[in-house]
Write an enzyme that holds these catalytic residues in place. Structure first.
Site, PDB file in Angstrom:
ATOM      1  N   GLY A   1      -5.937   5.910   1.667  1.00 29.74           N
ATOM      2  CA  GLY A   1      -5.649   7.342   1.683  1.00 29.74           C
ATOM      3  C   GLY A   1      -4.786   7.627   0.469  1.00 29.74           C
ATOM      4  O   GLY A   1      -3.633   7.235   0.438  1.00 29.74           O
ATOM      5  N   HIS A   2      -5.365   8.237  -0.532  1.00 24.96           N
ATOM      6  CA  HIS A   2      -4.663   8.459  -1.800  1.00 24.96           C
ATOM      7  C   HIS A   2      -4.385   9.955  -1.981  1.00 24.96           C
ATOM      8  O   HIS A   2      -5.309  10.762  -1.960  1.00 24.96           O
ATOM      9  CB  HIS A   2      -5.499   7.933  -2.972  1.00 24.96           C
ATOM     10  CG  HIS A   2      -5.666   6.438  -2.929  1.00 24.96           C
ATOM     11  ND1 HIS A   2      -6.334   5.744  -3.899  1.00 24.96           N
ATOM     12  CD2 HIS A   2      -5.237   5.518  -2.036  1.00 24.96           C
ATOM     13  CE1 HIS A   2      -6.303   4.445  -3.601  1.00 24.96           C
ATOM     14  NE2 HIS A   2      -5.652   4.291  -2.471  1.00 24.96           N
TER      15      HIS A   2
ATOM     16  N   GLY B   1       1.703   5.206  -4.095  1.00 23.83           N
ATOM     17  CA  GLY B   1       1.519   6.408  -4.899  1.00 23.83           C
ATOM     18  C   GLY B   1       0.414   6.217  -5.934  1.00 23.83           C
ATOM     19  O   GLY B   1       0.404   6.878  -6.984  1.00 23.83           O
ATOM     20  N   LYS B   2      -0.544   5.346  -5.617  1.00 22.56           N
ATOM     21  CA  LYS B   2      -1.634   5.050  -6.567  1.00 22.56           C
ATOM     22  C   LYS B   2      -2.437   6.302  -6.891  1.00 22.56           C
ATOM     23  O   LYS B   2      -2.877   6.501  -8.024  1.00 22.56           O
ATOM     24  CB  LYS B   2      -2.562   3.970  -5.983  1.00 22.56           C
ATOM     25  CG  LYS B   2      -1.861   2.642  -5.740  1.00 22.56           C
ATOM     26  CD  LYS B   2      -2.764   1.654  -5.038  1.00 22.56           C
ATOM     27  CE  LYS B   2      -3.102   2.025  -3.620  1.00 22.56           C
ATOM     28  NZ  LYS B   2      -1.964   2.024  -2.674  1.00 22.56           N
TER      29      LYS B   2
ATOM     30  N   GLN C   1      -5.004  -0.106  -1.336  1.00 23.28           N
ATOM     31  CA  GLN C   1      -4.071  -1.002  -0.630  1.00 23.28           C
ATOM     32  C   GLN C   1      -3.046  -1.580  -1.627  1.00 23.28           C
ATOM     33  O   GLN C   1      -2.761  -0.948  -2.613  1.00 23.28           O
ATOM     34  CB  GLN C   1      -4.831  -2.109   0.129  1.00 23.28           C
ATOM     35  CG  GLN C   1      -5.610  -1.625   1.338  1.00 23.28           C
ATOM     36  CD  GLN C   1      -6.966  -1.037   1.003  1.00 23.28           C
ATOM     37  OE1 GLN C   1      -7.750  -1.639   0.293  1.00 23.28           O
ATOM     38  NE2 GLN C   1      -7.256   0.144   1.507  1.00 23.28           N
TER      39      GLN C   1
ATOM     40  N   LYS D   1      -1.427   9.457  -6.968  1.00 24.24           N
ATOM     41  CA  LYS D   1      -0.700  10.304  -7.929  1.00 24.24           C
ATOM     42  C   LYS D   1      -0.788   9.707  -9.348  1.00 24.24           C
ATOM     43  O   LYS D   1      -1.054  10.428 -10.315  1.00 24.24           O
ATOM     44  CB  LYS D   1       0.776  10.446  -7.522  1.00 24.24           C
ATOM     45  CG  LYS D   1       1.554  11.070  -8.653  1.00 24.24           C
ATOM     46  CD  LYS D   1       2.976  11.426  -8.460  1.00 24.24           C
ATOM     47  CE  LYS D   1       3.504  11.801  -9.853  1.00 24.24           C
ATOM     48  NZ  LYS D   1       4.750  12.486  -9.866  1.00 24.24           N
TER      49      LYS D   1
ATOM     50  N   GLY E   1       0.815  -1.212   0.000  1.00 19.75           N
ATOM     51  CA  GLY E   1       0.000   0.000   0.000  1.00 19.75           C
ATOM     52  C   GLY E   1       0.849   1.263   0.000  1.00 19.75           C
ATOM     53  O   GLY E   1       2.085   1.203   0.137  1.00 19.75           O
ATOM     54  N   ASP E   2       0.207   2.396  -0.230  1.00 18.85           N
ATOM     55  CA  ASP E   2       0.851   3.711  -0.202  1.00 18.85           C
ATOM     56  C   ASP E   2       1.988   3.837  -1.214  1.00 18.85           C
ATOM     57  O   ASP E   2       2.979   4.533  -0.984  1.00 18.85           O
ATOM     58  CB  ASP E   2       1.373   4.036   1.208  1.00 18.85           C
ATOM     59  CG  ASP E   2       0.254   4.001   2.227  1.00 18.85           C
ATOM     60  OD1 ASP E   2      -0.877   4.372   1.873  1.00 18.85           O
ATOM     61  OD2 ASP E   2       0.507   3.582   3.374  1.00 18.85           O
TER      62      ASP E   2
HETATM   63  P1  GDP Z   1      -1.414   5.719  -2.244  1.00 20.91           P
HETATM   64  O1  GDP Z   1      -2.190   5.275  -1.068  1.00 20.91           O
HETATM   65  O2  GDP Z   1      -0.830   4.576  -3.005  1.00 20.91           O
HETATM   66  O3  GDP Z   1      -2.172   6.647  -3.140  1.00 20.91           O
HETATM   67  O4  GDP Z   1      -0.170   6.537  -1.679  1.00 20.91           O
HETATM   68  P2  GDP Z   1      -0.229   7.667  -0.521  1.00 20.91           P
HETATM   69  O5  GDP Z   1      -0.848   8.882  -1.082  1.00 20.91           O
HETATM   70  O6  GDP Z   1      -0.793   7.109   0.738  1.00 20.91           O
HETATM   71  O7  GDP Z   1       1.331   7.862  -0.248  1.00 20.91           O
HETATM   72  C1  GDP Z   1       2.196   8.264  -1.242  1.00 20.91           C
HETATM   73  C2  GDP Z   1       2.863   9.566  -0.809  1.00 20.91           C
HETATM   74  O8  GDP Z   1       3.990   9.820  -1.629  1.00 20.91           O
HETATM   75  C3  GDP Z   1       1.985  10.768  -0.962  1.00 20.91           C
HETATM   76  O9  GDP Z   1       2.336  11.710   0.032  1.00 20.91           O
HETATM   77  C4  GDP Z   1       2.342  11.307  -2.347  1.00 20.91           C
HETATM   78  O10 GDP Z   1       2.119  12.694  -2.486  1.00 20.91           O
HETATM   79  C5  GDP Z   1       3.814  11.025  -2.371  1.00 20.91           C
HETATM   80  N1  GDP Z   1       4.401  10.743  -3.688  1.00 20.91           N
HETATM   81  C6  GDP Z   1       3.894  10.044  -4.737  1.00 20.91           C
HETATM   82  N2  GDP Z   1       4.820   9.915  -5.709  1.00 20.91           N
HETATM   83  C7  GDP Z   1       5.933  10.545  -5.268  1.00 20.91           C
HETATM   84  C8  GDP Z   1       7.243  10.748  -5.790  1.00 20.91           C
HETATM   85  O11 GDP Z   1       7.591  10.271  -6.881  1.00 20.91           O
HETATM   86  N3  GDP Z   1       8.124  11.439  -5.031  1.00 20.91           N
HETATM   87  C9  GDP Z   1       7.787  11.942  -3.809  1.00 20.91           C
HETATM   88  N4  GDP Z   1       8.719  12.598  -3.133  1.00 20.91           N
HETATM   89  N5  GDP Z   1       6.579  11.780  -3.279  1.00 20.91           N
HETATM   90  C10 GDP Z   1       5.662  11.081  -3.990  1.00 20.91           C
HETATM   91  P1  IMO Z   2      -3.847   2.775   0.497  1.00 26.13           P
HETATM   92  O1  IMO Z   2      -4.977   2.561  -0.482  1.00 26.13           O
HETATM   93  C1  IMO Z   2      -1.370   1.023   3.603  1.00 26.13           C
HETATM   94  C2  IMO Z   2      -3.325  -1.907   6.233  1.00 26.13           C
HETATM   95  C3  IMO Z   2      -3.503  -1.565   7.699  1.00 26.13           C
HETATM   96  C4  IMO Z   2      -3.478  -2.954   8.317  1.00 26.13           C
HETATM   97  C5  IMO Z   2      -4.191  -3.794   7.283  1.00 26.13           C
HETATM   98  C6  IMO Z   2      -5.664  -4.018   7.579  1.00 26.13           C
HETATM   99  O2  IMO Z   2      -3.706   4.170   0.950  1.00 26.13           O
HETATM  100  O3  IMO Z   2      -2.594   2.170  -0.042  1.00 26.13           O
HETATM  101  P2  IMO Z   2      -7.804  -2.469   7.426  1.00 26.13           P
HETATM  102  O4  IMO Z   2      -8.123  -1.170   8.072  1.00 26.13           O
HETATM  103  O5  IMO Z   2      -7.841  -2.458   5.940  1.00 26.13           O
HETATM  104  O6  IMO Z   2      -8.612  -3.608   7.979  1.00 26.13           O
HETATM  105  O7  IMO Z   2      -6.271  -2.774   7.867  1.00 26.13           O
HETATM  106  O8  IMO Z   2      -4.044  -3.113   6.049  1.00 26.13           O
HETATM  107  N1  IMO Z   2      -3.875  -0.922   5.282  1.00 26.13           N
HETATM  108  C7  IMO Z   2      -3.145  -0.098   4.535  1.00 26.13           C
HETATM  109  N2  IMO Z   2      -1.813   0.114   4.504  1.00 26.13           N
HETATM  110  N3  IMO Z   2      -2.180   1.684   2.747  1.00 26.13           N
HETATM  111  C8  IMO Z   2      -3.508   1.452   2.735  1.00 26.13           C
HETATM  112  O9  IMO Z   2      -4.325   1.957   1.799  1.00 26.13           O
HETATM  113  C9  IMO Z   2      -4.058   0.570   3.697  1.00 26.13           C
HETATM  114  N4  IMO Z   2      -5.299   0.160   3.984  1.00 26.13           N
HETATM  115  C10 IMO Z   2      -5.173  -0.768   4.941  1.00 26.13           C
HETATM  116  O10 IMO Z   2      -2.467  -0.738   8.167  1.00 26.13           O
HETATM  117  O11 IMO Z   2      -2.160  -3.436   8.417  1.00 26.13           O
HETATM  118 MG    MG Z   3      -2.247   5.599   0.993  1.00 23.94          MG
END
Ligand code: GDP
Ligand code: IMO
Ligand code: MG
Length: 434
Positions: free
Chosen positions: A40-41, A15-16, A221, A18, A12-13
């Site tokens: 959280g995107h 950068g989906k 995720q 973006k 997860g996280d």
């Molecule tokens: P998601 O859940 O996959 O959409 O990712 P999140 O938004 O939770 O976390 C990604 C974080 O990295 C966010 O704060 C984005 O703004 C940031 N981000 C995405 N791509 C890049 C990158 O290439 N460089 C940097 N420095 N930040 C990035």
């Molecule tokens: P995005 O879409 C990172 C993790 C939680 C926990 C497990 C189960 O922003 O990438 P849940 O609340 O889904 O039952 O938690 O999954 N988790 C994530 N980790 N990014 C996420 O979403 C997540 N959504 C859930 O931290 O380990």
């Molecule tokens: Mg996220």
């Protein structure tokens, strides 16, 4: 390429948000197909940062957005998100599947209580009620968006649910008394507010595909959090793989033309469970450095994310289960300034003294990563990275090219996009998808 799925290829996280926003410019429709407000995107445009939990990230490109049947919806959070976007003068062109399931306050409560009860087996959930809501869906106790529009159905279902959940709360020694009438009143009100958006979304989506509209399916995720293929039970409760787009949006698998895996240049993990490449112990300083530089704090919960080196065994596994065609790599800029970088290319399974590059989903805690070491590249300011993005691939540091080549050789799929900063403009597109 009318139907493209974007998914996370790690924990997860990646950068989906973006990447979805970036490709959404040329799309007609963006669909979320699983998960809820555990996601959280983040999308950064110029100086503005937007964080989406339920509404697909394509919404700030003013696209038609859809929350599919595979999602679980906390109506209060969704309405807040709608209001926020309206207050910023965004056009909200939203459709919500009548079959998406609804998160009730007892789901949130039970999420916390179950986690406590599970102790060592807990996943460190976001406590957004995701697991308990999907439990009800699968057990066929669930309450759907459709039901919020029909008092008689809502009443019948809530009567059963409140009775059962009250017993469950007692088992967990929680003293909360659930008020059925209050819930009915509150959720009928949400239903009325959401009514204009409710739709039989599979018909809408499939018709759009018949008309050659371009659709992005935005995963939440990541692969290793998949309920079926992830590191169970440290997973979420939905199918985070490309196949989830089919069931979670109502499209057949042969309609999907392309799958993009979003991959961070290193990895992060919020929550519990084994992460073989986690940077801990004597190297913790490196993890702290990456965390601060990359702002690696949960978009939803604010928790500090655990940081690890890029694990290609895990990504190769993600590639297989989702048939990822191309990788969008993010956060290469964050690694700038580190002299040496590590990439995990295999594991040593400790008890068996055996080397493997097959993801041992049931014994990841016993795996020691086997690394190759790569030369890092120099640090640059956000503006410098931006200028490099403007110039294109040729302008990126040579060692970064080496890092990318190594990954490509291993995964045997191309990069479609390179991201060297959070903003839309900090992007080098290598493949058009529409
Ligand atoms: P998601 O859940 O996959 O959409 O990712 P999140 O938004 O939770 O976390 C990604 C974080 O990295 C966010 O704060 C984005 O703004 C940031 N981000 C995405 N791509 C890049 C990158 O290439 N460089 C940097 N420095 N930040 C990035
Ligand atoms: P995005 O879409 C990172 C993790 C939680 C926990 C497990 C189960 O922003 O990438 P849940 O609340 O889904 O039952 O938690 O999954 N988790 C994530 N980790 N990014 C996420 O979403 C997540 N959504 C859930 O931290 O380990
Ligand atoms: Mg996220």
């Amino acid at each position: 390429m009318p139907a493209v799925v974007i998914i996370g290829s790690q924990w997860g996280d990646e950068g989906k948000g973006k990447i979805t926003d970036y490709y959404a410019e040329k799309a007609d429709i963006v669909v979320r197909f699983q998960g809820g407000n555990n996601a959280g995107h983040t999308v950064v445009i110029g100086e503005e940062t937007y964080k989406f939990h339920l509404i697909p990230s394509g919404t700030i490109q003013n696209k038609q957005v859809i929350i599919g049947n595979g999602c679980v919806i906390d109506p209060k959070v969704l309405l807040q998100e709608i209001e926020l976007l309206k207050s910023k003068n965004f056009k909200i062109d939203l459709k919500i599947s009548s079959n998406a399931h609804v998160i009730f306050p007892y789901h949130n409560l039970l999420d916390g209580l179950e986690e406590k009860f599970k102790g060592k087996l807990s996943a460190g959930t976001t406590k957004r009620g995701i697991g308990p809501c999907y439990q009800d869906k699968i057990a066929r106790f669930g309450i759907k968006i459709f039901d919020l529009l029909h008092e008689d159905i809502l009443r019948t279902k809530l009567e059963q649910n409140v009775m059962l959940k009250q017993k469950l709360l007692e088992i967990y020694k929680d003293k909360t008394i659930l008020n059925k009438e209050k819930l009915i009143h509150e959720f009928l009100e949400y239903g009325e507010k959401l009514r204009p958006y409710v739709n039989e979304t599979p018909y809408f989506i499939n018709k759009a595909l018949d008309e050659h509209k371009k659709i992005l399916f935005e995963g939440a995720q990541g692969a290793l959090l998949s309920i079926d293929h992830g590191i169970y039970p440290r997973t979420t409760s939905s199918n985070t793989c490309s196949g989830g787009a089919c069931t979670g949006a109502g499209v057949g698998p042969t309609r999907i033309n392309k799958v993009i895996g979003v991959m961070k240049a290193y990895l992060s993990r919020v929550g519990t469970g084994p992460v073989p490449t986690e940077i801990i112990g004597e190297n913790e300083e490196i993890a702290n450095h990456i965390r601060e530089k990359g702002h690696e704090y949960g978009t939803t919960t604010g928790r500090p994310r655990r940081i690890g080196w890029l694990d290609l065994v895990a990504v190769k596994y993600a590639r297989m289960i989702s048939n990822i065609d191309a990788i969008a790599i993010t956060k290469l800029d964050t690694l700038g300034g580190l002299e040496k970088l590590k990439i995990c290319i295999a594991y040593m399974i400790e008890n068996e003294k055996k080397e493997t590059d097959i993801m041992p989903t049931n014994m990841l805690e016993n795996c020691e990563p086997i690394y190759i070491e790569m030369q890092g590249w120099e640090d640059k300011s956000p503006d410098e990275w931006n200028k490099i993005a403007e110039k294109g691939y040729g302008a990126i540091p040579e060692n970064m090219k080496g890092y990318l080549n190594k990954i490509q050789d291993y995964l045997k799929i191309p990069f479609c996009l390179i991201s060297i900063g959070p903003r839309r403009a900090d992007t080098i597109q290598l493949q058009k998808i529409f």
